[in-house]
Motif scaffolding. Structure first.
Motif, PDB file in Angstrom:
ATOM      1  N   ALA A 109       4.616  39.303 -21.076  1.00 11.06           N
ATOM      2  CA  ALA A 109       4.924  38.054 -21.781  1.00 11.06           C
ATOM      3  C   ALA A 109       5.349  38.326 -23.222  1.00 11.06           C
ATOM      4  O   ALA A 109       6.353  37.776 -23.708  1.00 11.06           O
ATOM      5  CB  ALA A 109       3.708  37.128 -21.758  1.00 11.06           C
ATOM      6  N   TYR A 110       4.601  39.172 -23.928  1.00 13.84           N
ATOM      7  CA  TYR A 110       4.981  39.511 -25.301  1.00 13.84           C
ATOM      8  C   TYR A 110       6.327  40.230 -25.331  1.00 13.84           C
ATOM      9  O   TYR A 110       7.163  39.971 -26.207  1.00 13.84           O
ATOM     10  CB  TYR A 110       3.910  40.405 -25.938  1.00 13.84           C
ATOM     11  CG  TYR A 110       2.656  39.688 -26.367  1.00 13.84           C
ATOM     12  CD1 TYR A 110       2.713  38.606 -27.240  1.00 13.84           C
ATOM     13  CD2 TYR A 110       1.398  40.098 -25.920  1.00 13.84           C
ATOM     14  CE1 TYR A 110       1.556  37.951 -27.651  1.00 13.84           C
ATOM     15  CE2 TYR A 110       0.241  39.445 -26.322  1.00 13.84           C
ATOM     16  CZ  TYR A 110       0.331  38.376 -27.188  1.00 13.84           C
ATOM     17  OH  TYR A 110      -0.821  37.723 -27.592  1.00 13.84           O
ATOM     18  N   SER A 111       6.567  41.133 -24.381  1.00 14.26           N
ATOM     19  CA  SER A 111       7.843  41.852 -24.326  1.00 14.26           C
ATOM     20  C   SER A 111       9.000  40.881 -24.129  1.00 14.26           C
ATOM     21  O   SER A 111      10.062  41.026 -24.748  1.00 14.26           O
ATOM     22  CB  SER A 111       7.828  42.880 -23.194  1.00 14.26           C
ATOM     23  OG  SER A 111       6.838  43.862 -23.401  1.00 14.26           O
ATOM     24  N   GLU A 112       8.788  39.876 -23.265  1.00 14.02           N
ATOM     25  CA  GLU A 112       9.858  38.898 -23.022  1.00 14.02           C
ATOM     26  C   GLU A 112      10.118  38.054 -24.261  1.00 14.02           C
ATOM     27  O   GLU A 112      11.270  37.700 -24.541  1.00 14.02           O
ATOM     28  CB  GLU A 112       9.505  38.007 -21.825  1.00 14.02           C
ATOM     29  CG  GLU A 112      10.655  37.108 -21.401  1.00 14.02           C
ATOM     30  CD  GLU A 112      10.575  36.671 -19.953  1.00 14.02           C
ATOM     31  OE1 GLU A 112      11.158  35.620 -19.632  1.00 14.02           O
ATOM     32  OE2 GLU A 112       9.967  37.384 -19.134  1.00 14.02           O
ATOM     33  N   CYS A 113       9.072  37.731 -25.019  1.00 15.59           N
ATOM     34  CA  CYS A 113       9.266  36.993 -26.273  1.00 15.59           C
ATOM     35  C   CYS A 113      10.224  37.738 -27.203  1.00 15.59           C
ATOM     36  O   CYS A 113      11.184  37.164 -27.732  1.00 15.59           O
ATOM     37  CB  CYS A 113       7.929  36.802 -26.988  1.00 15.59           C
ATOM     38  SG  CYS A 113       6.891  35.478 -26.338  1.00 15.59           S
ATOM     39  N   PHE A 114       9.967  39.028 -27.382  1.00 19.04           N
ATOM     40  CA  PHE A 114      10.796  39.812 -28.294  1.00 19.04           C
ATOM     41  C   PHE A 114      12.174  40.108 -27.701  1.00 19.04           C
ATOM     42  O   PHE A 114      13.162  40.212 -28.440  1.00 19.04           O
ATOM     43  CB  PHE A 114      10.072  41.103 -28.682  1.00 19.04           C
ATOM     44  CG  PHE A 114       8.999  40.883 -29.710  1.00 19.04           C
ATOM     45  CD1 PHE A 114       9.298  40.850 -31.060  1.00 19.04           C
ATOM     46  CD2 PHE A 114       7.682  40.670 -29.327  1.00 19.04           C
ATOM     47  CE1 PHE A 114       8.313  40.615 -32.014  1.00 19.04           C
ATOM     48  CE2 PHE A 114       6.684  40.442 -30.274  1.00 19.04           C
ATOM     49  CZ  PHE A 114       7.008  40.416 -31.621  1.00 19.04           C
ATOM     50  N   LEU A 115      12.253  40.241 -26.373  1.00 18.61           N
ATOM     51  CA  LEU A 115      13.555  40.462 -25.751  1.00 18.61           C
ATOM     52  C   LEU A 115      14.450  39.233 -25.920  1.00 18.61           C
ATOM     53  O   LEU A 115      15.651  39.357 -26.199  1.00 18.61           O
ATOM     54  CB  LEU A 115      13.386  40.792 -24.267  1.00 18.61           C
ATOM     55  CG  LEU A 115      14.684  41.075 -23.504  1.00 18.61           C
ATOM     56  CD1 LEU A 115      15.405  42.286 -24.088  1.00 18.61           C
ATOM     57  CD2 LEU A 115      14.397  41.308 -22.015  1.00 18.61           C
ATOM     58  N   LEU A 116      13.884  38.039 -25.772  1.00 13.76           N
ATOM     59  CA  LEU A 116      14.663  36.816 -25.984  1.00 13.76           C
ATOM     60  C   LEU A 116      15.141  36.714 -27.435  1.00 13.76           C
ATOM     61  O   LEU A 116      16.237  36.222 -27.699  1.00 13.76           O
ATOM     62  CB  LEU A 116      13.826  35.590 -25.606  1.00 13.76           C
ATOM     63  CG  LEU A 116      13.554  35.403 -24.109  1.00 13.76           C
ATOM     64  CD1 LEU A 116      12.553  34.281 -23.878  1.00 13.76           C
ATOM     65  CD2 LEU A 116      14.860  35.090 -23.360  1.00 13.76           C
ATOM     66  N   ALA A 117      14.319  37.202 -28.379  1.00 16.57           N
ATOM     67  CA  ALA A 117      14.735  37.223 -29.786  1.00 16.57           C
ATOM     68  C   ALA A 117      15.876  38.217 -29.994  1.00 16.57           C
ATOM     69  O   ALA A 117      16.843  37.930 -30.722  1.00 16.57           O
ATOM     70  CB  ALA A 117      13.550  37.585 -30.679  1.00 16.57           C
ATOM     71  N   ALA A 118      15.797  39.389 -29.340  1.00 16.64           N
ATOM     72  CA  ALA A 118      16.873  40.377 -29.436  1.00 16.64           C
ATOM     73  C   ALA A 118      18.161  39.840 -28.827  1.00 16.64           C
ATOM     74  O   ALA A 118      19.266  40.073 -29.360  1.00 16.64           O
ATOM     75  CB  ALA A 118      16.460  41.674 -28.732  1.00 16.64           C
ATOM     76  N   MET A 119      18.048  39.093 -27.752  1.00 14.49           N
ATOM     77  CA  MET A 119      19.223  38.489 -27.116  1.00 14.49           C
ATOM     78  C   MET A 119      19.848  37.431 -28.021  1.00 14.49           C
ATOM     79  O   MET A 119      21.074  37.273 -28.057  1.00 14.49           O
ATOM     80  CB  MET A 119      18.828  37.878 -25.763  1.00 14.49           C
ATOM     81  CG  MET A 119      18.424  38.916 -24.730  1.00 14.49           C
ATOM     82  SD  MET A 119      17.747  38.192 -23.211  1.00 14.49           S
ATOM     83  CE  MET A 119      19.249  37.569 -22.448  1.00 14.49           C
ATOM     84  N   ALA A 120      19.018  36.706 -28.766  1.00 15.78           N
ATOM     85  CA  ALA A 120      19.540  35.714 -29.711  1.00 15.78           C
ATOM     86  C   ALA A 120      20.337  36.409 -30.819  1.00 15.78           C
ATOM     87  O   ALA A 120      21.413  35.934 -31.221  1.00 15.78           O
ATOM     88  CB  ALA A 120      18.394  34.902 -30.312  1.00 15.78           C
ATOM     89  N   TYR A 121      19.826  37.541 -31.300  1.00 14.74           N
ATOM     90  CA  TYR A 121      20.549  38.297 -32.327  1.00 14.74           C
ATOM     91  C   TYR A 121      21.877  38.811 -31.776  1.00 14.74           C
ATOM     92  O   TYR A 121      22.913  38.774 -32.464  1.00 14.74           O
ATOM     93  CB  TYR A 121      19.696  39.466 -32.815  1.00 14.74           C
ATOM     94  CG  TYR A 121      20.424  40.375 -33.773  1.00 14.74           C
ATOM     95  CD1 TYR A 121      20.729  39.965 -35.073  1.00 14.74           C
ATOM     96  CD2 TYR A 121      20.832  41.653 -33.372  1.00 14.74           C
ATOM     97  CE1 TYR A 121      21.416  40.797 -35.942  1.00 14.74           C
ATOM     98  CE2 TYR A 121      21.519  42.489 -34.241  1.00 14.74           C
ATOM     99  CZ  TYR A 121      21.811  42.049 -35.517  1.00 14.74           C
ATOM    100  OH  TYR A 121      22.503  42.869 -36.378  1.00 14.74           O
TER     101      TYR A 121
END
Length: 312
Positions: A109-121
């Motif tokens: 879950a935490y990994s997906e949070c940060f992956l979605l942020a990386a995808m936004a960037y």
């Protein structure tokens, strides 16, 4: 069970699941088996397409492939246990098994949070600096971003899990849920949990706040860039490149915020289970659909792969 002072400490838990009615359990078995099959097929299929088609070897689809990879494991943490509970009378789970499920659940879950942020960037760079996109998002940076997402995610999971399972659990060992989650476990603790709850809120809050700021900041830049595009066609094209990501973010963050930000006095086991279904079962199922249904690149890759391996 073990005894400490005047308390009998729990060494295993019993998951109630969704129902104890045999007929309804059969219905749930069919529904979750179909859901799990579709989730595996959709995510593994999307990962395969991204690997096989050279046109999808771009930063955007590299991140999408990793999102599918996370969703495969995310769904596997929960659904096989749900299926087991639907067919077995023994719904017991050991303390170690509960901790393992809790750890992988938190880490993914935490990994997906940060992956979605990386995808936004990534979408921010693609829309705001399209001519410099290849230079600004080299493969080395993409790999570093994804690796960082996993490392940060599982580092937080170590803190989250260690903080939870340092507690001693006593009393009834029945968990009115379909997996080991923090809210029902806290209710079973036989000690003061105020420090635990503060640390839990700090860990979740800092991670959600950090990733939310990154996502909102990226989309603020995207919105500014889109308003500067004069043609309606150009604006629609720019919006279409980030619409799938926006839907994923809304579903994932919306369900988690509803789960953990709702006051405990207003929460019920039925509410927790219904809401948890969205980020444990529904999200991994719909993510591959979101990124493929209206995506011309994925549709084209699907036709090529089918033509290469199926049609003689």
């Amino acid at each position: 069970m073990e005894t400490e002072s005047n308390h009998t400490l729990l060494t295993e838990f019993v998951l109630v699941g969704f129902t104890r009615d045999p007929f309804l359990q059969t219905i749930f078995l069919v529904l979750f088996l179909a859901s799990y099959t579709l989730t595996m097929t959709g995510n593994l299929g999307l990962m395969t397409l991204i690997c096989l088609d050279s046109h999808l070897h771009t930063p955007m689809y590299f991140f999408v492939g990793n999102l599918s990879f996370l969703d495969v494991w995310y769904s596997t943490v929960y659904t096989p246990r749900i299926l087991f509970d639907c067919i077995s009378r023994d719904k017991a789970m050991s303390l170690a098994g509960c901790a393992a499920q809790f750890f992988f659940s938190a880490g993914l879950a935490y990994s997906e949070c940060f992956l979605l942020a990386a995808m936004a960037y990534d979408r921010y760079v693609a829309i705001c600096s399209p001519l410099l996109y290849a230079t600004a998002m080299p493969w080395k940076l993409c790999v570093q971003l994804v690796t960082g997402c996993y490392l940060i995610g599982f580092a937080n999971a170590v803190i989250h899990t260690g903080n939870t399972f340092r507690l001693h659990f006593c009393g009834s060992n029945v968990i009115d849920h379909f997996f080991c989650d923090a809210p029902p476990l806290v209710k079973m603790a036989c000690e003061d949990t105020r420090v635990y709850e503060l640390l839990l809120a700090a860990v979740i809050g800092c991670n959600v706040l950090a990733t939310t700021i990154l996502i909102l900041g990226s989309y603020a830049g995207i919105a500014a860039a889109i308003t500067g595009i004069r043609s309606a066609t150009g604006r629609r094209k720019a919006l279409s490149t980030c619409s799938a990501h926006l839907v994923s973010v809304s579903l994932f963050y919306g369900s988690i915020l509803l789960m953990y930000c709702r006051p405990s006095s207003q929460r019920t086991p039925a509410w927790d289970k219904a809401n948890a279904l969205f980020y444990t079962v529904v999200n991994p199922l719909v993510n591959p659909l979101i990124y493929s249904l209206r995506n011309k690149d994925v549709k084209s890759a699907s036709r090529k792969v089918l033509g290469r391996f199926i049609i003689p």
